[in-house]
Design a protein around this motif. Sequence first.
Motif, mmCIF file in Angstrom:
data_model
loop_
_atom_site.group_PDB
_atom_site.id
_atom_site.type_symbol
_atom_site.label_atom_id
_atom_site.label_comp_id
_atom_site.label_asym_id
_atom_site.label_seq_id
_atom_site.Cartn_x
_atom_site.Cartn_y
_atom_site.Cartn_z
ATOM 1 N N ARG A 15 1.129 -1.119 0.035
ATOM 2 C CA ARG A 15 -0.015 0.218 -0.192
ATOM 3 C C ARG A 15 1.064 1.364 0.270
ATOM 4 N N VAL A 16 2.191 1.353 0.696
ATOM 5 C CA VAL A 16 3.197 2.837 0.878
ATOM 6 C C VAL A 16 4.231 2.547 0.508
ATOM 7 N N SER A 17 4.770 2.697 -0.127
ATOM 8 C CA SER A 17 6.259 2.478 -1.585
ATOM 9 C C SER A 17 7.092 2.619 0.483
ATOM 10 N N PRO A 40 6.804 3.960 -8.426
ATOM 11 C CA PRO A 40 8.025 3.600 -9.171
ATOM 12 C C PRO A 40 9.117 3.848 -9.289
ATOM 13 N N MET A 41 9.603 3.748 -7.747
ATOM 14 C CA MET A 41 10.901 3.392 -7.111
ATOM 15 C C MET A 41 11.161 1.725 -6.538
ATOM 16 N N ASP A 42 9.318 1.719 -6.317
ATOM 17 C CA ASP A 42 9.393 0.235 -5.251
ATOM 18 C C ASP A 42 8.201 -0.658 -6.075
ATOM 19 N N SER A 43 9.082 -1.893 -7.004
ATOM 20 C CA SER A 43 7.874 -2.612 -7.677
ATOM 21 C C SER A 43 7.741 -3.043 -6.829
ATOM 22 N N THR A 44 7.779 -3.331 -5.447
ATOM 23 C CA THR A 44 7.035 -3.994 -4.294
ATOM 24 C C THR A 44 5.487 -3.290 -3.901
ATOM 25 N N SER A 45 5.034 -1.751 -4.655
ATOM 26 C CA SER A 45 4.613 -0.808 -4.117
ATOM 27 C C SER A 45 2.657 -1.330 -5.349
ATOM 28 N N ALA A 46 1.915 -1.591 -4.725
ATOM 29 C CA ALA A 46 0.320 -1.812 -5.591
ATOM 30 C C ALA A 46 0.041 -0.571 -6.233
ATOM 31 N N ASN A 47 -0.385 -1.526 -7.413
ATOM 32 C CA ASN A 47 -1.459 -0.856 -8.599
ATOM 33 C C ASN A 47 -3.101 -0.843 -8.092
ATOM 34 N N VAL A 48 -3.220 0.175 -6.747
ATOM 35 C CA VAL A 48 -4.376 -0.406 -6.420
ATOM 36 C C VAL A 48 -5.323 1.351 -6.246
#
Length: 446
Positions: free
Chosen positions: A170-172, A208-216
């Motif tokens: 949810r959060v970078s 975009p700087m954290d590939s585990t951040s979610a596109n939600v």
Amino acid sequence: ESYKRIGEVEDKVQAFLTLDEERARETAKAFDEKINSSEEKGLLFGMPMGVKDNIVTKGLRTTCASKILENFDPIYDATVVQKLQQAETVTIGKLNMDEFAMGSSNENSAFKKTRNPWDLDRVPGGSSGGSAASVAAGEVLFSLGSDTGGSIRQPASFCGVVGMKPTYGRVSRFGLVAFASSLDQIGPITRTVEDNAYLLQAISGLDPMDSTSANVAVPNFAAALTGDVKGLKIAVPKEYLGEGVNEAARQSILDALKVLEGLGAVWEEVSLPHSKYALAAYYLLSSSEASANLSRFDGVRYGYRTPDPESLIDLYKKSRAEGFGDEVKRRIMLGTFALSSGYYDAYYKKAQQVRTLIKKDFEDVFAKYDVIVGPTTPTAAFKIGENIEDPLTMYANDILTIPLNLAGLPGISVPCGFDAGLPLGLQVIGKYFDEAAIYRVAHAFE
Ligand code: GLN
């Protein structure tokens, strides 16, 4: 106002590692000029804010409460810090923690011991102890913490404030110094649920700087604070009210459930049968990840370097031996052992399998219920020094907070009562990316 309050209480509470007074005053002055203008204002315009010292801040010392980063001044801001700037908060300073976020009491900080504002002989919890204590003591309105196994919720519970660990992704995490990358999440600590909802809103979203951040999509969390919980289905795991949870904590949860029932919610007892393995799996996995993440602190690239090395290898060895504290070394050794060839299948792989079972336990419950409710911690805040010689008792503090980190789920701690004058917390766990439901319940009950 923040600095005035800090002047009054910081001697006792010791929540801050670094204050950023000059810059904060400049920002506040610029905001003063803006306040009566018609210019558009940020979501959290002018709010005084503290940031845990494992979140990097450009030009502002970031130590992770470790000697190895004693002199580290980052050259960039974490994504959450950039987002706070967009929301127009004022950063007051950096907050104390357990070294590299490893601990449950703030006693593992290399620099100072933060105290619980409710009773200065007690711990504020950890690892985000400075973040919780500074809000509880009124030094800042909001703070950011990080939660790998309970480090936002447990100190929030001990200090009588509201702490949210958001859904993983949810959060970078860009700019959060990594402890266990598959578990770490940044989250807000505040006085009220409403403040918490606004702060989470400000820091959430794809990065975009954290590939585990979610596109939600990030909903308007505050819109969930209607007070309406009619028909809401609450699950109460029997494992969370069983052995080890003290009577006051259990009673405060049962009282809270009565309140929620009075508001039209229904609750039932359920089982999360694999919870009993969560603690063991967590310490194996988090230490394994930590052993890899902390290998970057080699005395060459960042921070502390031993003064007289005999060779390059000696430089690595001595810088790490002198720079890291005992608890950090303990975890690096455990993690390195668990990942070593010949042991990998027996420990790391097994723990990953347990993790899958724990996740499945939650999925089964969430197929029928909206939220899960239980205590945040088995007891209220303990005394400084009480558990420090006994790592296993210290680890047991996280028994109720860890399972949801393993599953990646969101959870909050809200104040729900007292045990002999010390605050207790109620934990609300939600479905993936359903922080709104958590806020709805927490707010209705608050
Ligand atoms: N107390 C736990 C630990 O020591 C949790 C830490 C955290 O969430 N950062 O690992």
